[in-house]
Write a protein that holds these residues in place. Structure first.
Motif, PDB file in Angstrom:
ATOM      1  N   TRP A 133      65.343 -50.736  87.997  1.00 35.08           N
ATOM      2  CA  TRP A 133      64.049 -50.699  88.688  1.00 35.08           C
ATOM      3  C   TRP A 133      63.059 -51.601  87.954  1.00 35.08           C
ATOM      4  O   TRP A 133      62.334 -52.373  88.570  1.00 35.08           O
TER       5      TRP A 133
ATOM      6  N   MET B  80      59.474 -46.088  88.453  1.00 38.07           N
ATOM      7  CA  MET B  80      60.394 -45.608  89.479  1.00 38.07           C
ATOM      8  C   MET B  80      60.015 -44.188  89.894  1.00 38.07           C
ATOM      9  O   MET B  80      59.689 -43.362  89.047  1.00 38.07           O
TER      10      MET B  80
ATOM     11  N   ARG C  93      66.547 -46.590  86.210  1.00 37.01           N
ATOM     12  CA  ARG C  93      65.195 -46.947  85.750  1.00 37.01           C
ATOM     13  C   ARG C  93      65.164 -48.361  85.160  1.00 37.01           C
ATOM     14  O   ARG C  93      64.214 -49.104  85.365  1.00 37.01           O
TER      15      ARG C  93
ATOM     16  N   LEU D 131      63.820 -48.222  96.314  1.00 37.32           N
ATOM     17  CA  LEU D 131      64.894 -47.585  95.558  1.00 37.32           C
ATOM     18  C   LEU D 131      66.255 -47.982  96.125  1.00 37.32           C
ATOM     19  O   LEU D 131      67.205 -48.222  95.379  1.00 37.32           O
TER      20      LEU D 131
END
Length: 87
Positions: free
Chosen positions: A61, A69, A58, A33
């Motif tokens: 990600w 995520m 998101r 993250l």
């Protein structure tokens, strides 16, 4: 996503690791993250332009990892002229 300005990228990375660990994510998820948040921070000019909301996080990600995520609690951005906004 190309890097435009690295201002704030390290801060975004550190904040993501700390927030993730505080919310009981494992270290691997926390560092994943953190990389995404650092990537987003570097995609804009200055330290605050690219503060993402959860949907933007998101999407970023998804560009980096094939997995979903991790869910995080809602955080609040620093106050703006329009008042604080949820992230």
């Amino acid at each position: 996503m190309p890097a435009v300005d690295s201002t704030g990228a390290g801060d975004a990375m550190a904040a993501a690791v700390l927030a993730s660990l505080w919310n009981d994510l494992d270290l691997a998820a926390a560092t994943d993250l953190a990389q995404v948040m650092s990537l987003l921070a570097g995609a804009g000019v200055g330290a605050r332009e690219m503060l993402p909301d959860q949907e933007q996080a998101r999407q970023a990600w998804g560009l980096c990892y094939p997995t979903k995520m991790p869910e995080l609690p809602r955080f609040t951005r620093p106050a703006s002229p329009d008042g604080p906004t949820g992230v």
